[in-house]
Design an enzyme around this catalytic site. Structure first.
Site: not given
Lengths: 279, 314
Positions: B9, B36, B57, B82, B108, B116, B166
């Site tokens: 990222r 994030s 989204e 998402f 992620h 999560d 992630r």
């Protein structure tokens, strides 16, 4: 002033009659399509392409052009007919609607048809796409405007309201949404399927300037669009009260003709009513 | 193996900022996850070209479509769960079908999301994206490759889906390792069996190759960073020369990279094959390494699969 000139208005009205006749003929020849929602939107389309928008049919990619997005993509026959009358396509090509190999897909495809700004058909996408265009115009400091035509059935779609929030948040005063409020969706009256009222209050609550007009009255369409141009710092929603199937008596307010082509007799009668010889 | 573990990222954020400096047509969208996904780096450098769409989204993707239709090169980011499933119709209708210049870079992805749990651990995004006409699908192997992928796809005009994770991942490429979209990288040569990995599973495949070498087995390791368009030539050549293939991916085995390779081999050159990946189940909360063990994503799983393939070769 030109816009109050009676002769000018009646010229627009006679174009609208031709566009209606084309739309019904196209659907008749294709054997399928959506006459009701095409006919309710015709006057708005004609006012746009024949008076209100800055555009050039000879240069569909002209960077400075105003953009029109038909969010209710099933109104494609009316859009194609207006584009043809305006000079984007040969009128003779209209009969290819929904046929194999045609540039005129059942729902608008921006890669196939000159003048189509966004591919639509799955409902509730057009306003957000219009917002993207409006953001781009602001970034590039361009003065072109974005017009999006939504159906009232699309008010059921969550994304419509996400887009309503975004336009208001980013102060997109260069976008105008026409809401074709014909009060019928596929399964029945909008208020029976999914209550929408009070619609004007909803758009106001989302930060939009709201105007309500008769969506078949050219003068009102023109005045409202000009009013929208003068509103700064927020987008404008023009709620156009319309009649589904407008212009053909037995299609008016008819659920049956939401998504069904007329038969031979119905077609002949429709053409008689529109004052056009059947093609 | 002693690899440096780095964030993909972070390199995404760095590449975006560089692109923003180089080109004024680059715009970036996010859906309330910019800190994030690291699009926040671009947002601070170029606030006027960054649009946060909130937790919406679908709205983000269609807004991207309008921007792309107006000549912008659009990067849209959020979590992969998402950024694919949640807005699938928008991607289908307004990105893939009109072939607009939109790069969905989703972070992620996979079960390495960890704590999560299954709600956030998408294991089917590659399946959803690769079946769309006009859509390219890339899984960068590490932070260096993420940087190169982002810089490369910015020069294409078509839709691209990029999947990153992630967690920090082992850095298995150098900063100057060449990257070509659609051209798989051979990480290690060998003639006994081919191990094809993508994302974090490429490093596991390299570890597995070391382990196999201890038993005199020479494994070829391919980093299949581009799932679509598929580098059929490199895959078929490897199958022909090694006679057996193991794929490894942090994705459901149902319709991910392994099944793309399987389809290619069934039609072109049939060899014994085994897919290492997440079985047809949802994930759960846990630590990365625990989850990778539970769901069959270890070096040992690859070694075992290689032995199975080698047995069937004979």
């Amino acid at each position: 002033m030109e816009i109050y000139d009676g002769e000018f208005i009646s010229e627009l009205e006679s174009i609208a009659r031709r566009v209606r006749a084309h739309a019904v003929t196209m659907i008749y020849q294709a054997g399928s399509g959506h006459p009701g929602g095409s006919l309710s939107a015709v006057d708005i389309l004609v006012a746009m392409y024949f008076h209100l928008m800055k555009h050039d049919p000879k240069r569909p990619d002209w960077p400075e052009r105003d953009r029109f997005v038909l969010s209710k993509g099933h109104g494609a026959p009316a859009l194609y007919a207006a584009l043809a009358e305006a000079g984007y396509l040969p009128v003779a090509e209209l009969e290819s609607l929904r046929k194999m190999g045609s540039r005129l897909q059942g729902h608008p495809c921006m890669r196939k048809t000159p003048g189509v700004e966004m591919s639509t058909g799955s409902l509730g996408h057009g306003l957000a796409a219009g917002n993207g265009m409006a953001l781009a115009a602001k970034l590039d400091r361009k003065l072109y405007r974005i017009f999006v035509l939504c159906g009232d059935g699309e008010m059921d779609v969550g994304e419509t309201w996400e887009a309503a929030m975004l336009a208001s948040h980013y102060k997109l005063d260069n976008i105008t949404m026409f809401l074709d409020r014909n009060k019928l969706q596929l399964d029945g009256p909008t208020e029976k399927i999914m209550s929408l009222e009070p619609l004007a209050d909803k758009w106001k609550a989302f930060g939009w300037h709201v105007i309500e007009i008769d969506g078949h009255n050219m003068k009102e369409i023109i005045q409202a669009t000009n009013e929208a141009r003068s509103i700064k710092g927020r987008p404008t929603a023009i709620i156009c009260h319309t009649i589904k199937g407008k212009g053909v008596s037995f299609m008016e307010g008819s659920l049956h003709f939401h998504g069904k082509a007329p038969n031979d007799d119905e077609y002949k009668q429709a053409m008689r009513e529109l004052g056009v010889a059947p093609e | 193996m002693t690899w440096k573990w780095e964030s993909q990222r972070k390199q995404y954020g760095r590449a975006l900022v560089e692109l923003g400096k180089e080109r004024s047509d680059i715009v970036v969208l996010d859906a309330d996850l910019s800190s994030s996904t690291r699009t926040a780096d671009f947002a601070s450098a170029f606030p006027e070209r960054f649009f946060n769409c909130g937790i919406a989204e679908q709205n983000m993707i269609d807004t991207a479509a309008g921007l792309a239709a107006s000549g912008k090169t659009v990067f849209a980011s959020t979590f992969a769960v998402f950024g694919t499933g949640r807005c699938y119709d928008q991607i289908r209708q307004s990105v893939a079908y009109p072939k607009l210049n939109i790069k969905i870079v989703a972070s992620h992805a996979g079960i390495t999301v960890g704590g999560d749990g299954a709600s956030h651990q998408i294991i089917e995004d590659l399946a959803l994206m690769r079946v769309l006409p006009n859509m390219s699908v890339i899984v960068p192997v590490d932070s260096n490759e993420t940087y190169r992928v982002v810089k490369t796809i910015a020069n294409t005009k078509d839709p691209v889906y990029v999947r990153i994770g992630r967690a920090d991942v082992p850095t298995v490429t150098d900063e100057d390792t060449p990257y070509e979209m659609g051209k798989a990288t051979i990480m290690r040569d060998g003639d006994d069996v081919t191990l094809i990995g993508c994302g974090i599973m490429t490093s596991k495949s390299l570890e597995a190759a070391d382990e196999l070498a201890k038993h005199g087995i020479d494994a070829r390791v391919i980093n299949l960073h581009t799932i679509k368009p598929l580098d059929e030539k490199t895959i078929v050549k490897a199958a022909r020369e090694t006679g057996g293939v193991v794929t490894a991916e942090e994705h459901s085995v149902m319709m991910g990279m392994g099944s793309a390779v399987a389809m290619c081999l069934v039609e072109n050159f049939h060899v014994p094959m085994k897919r290492v990946g997440i079985p047809d189940v949802f994930g759960e909360s846990g630590a990365c390494t625990e989850l990778m063990e539970r769901y069959g994503l270890t070096m040992e799983n690859i070694v075992e699969a290689a032995h199975d393939v080698l047995k069937r070769k004979k």
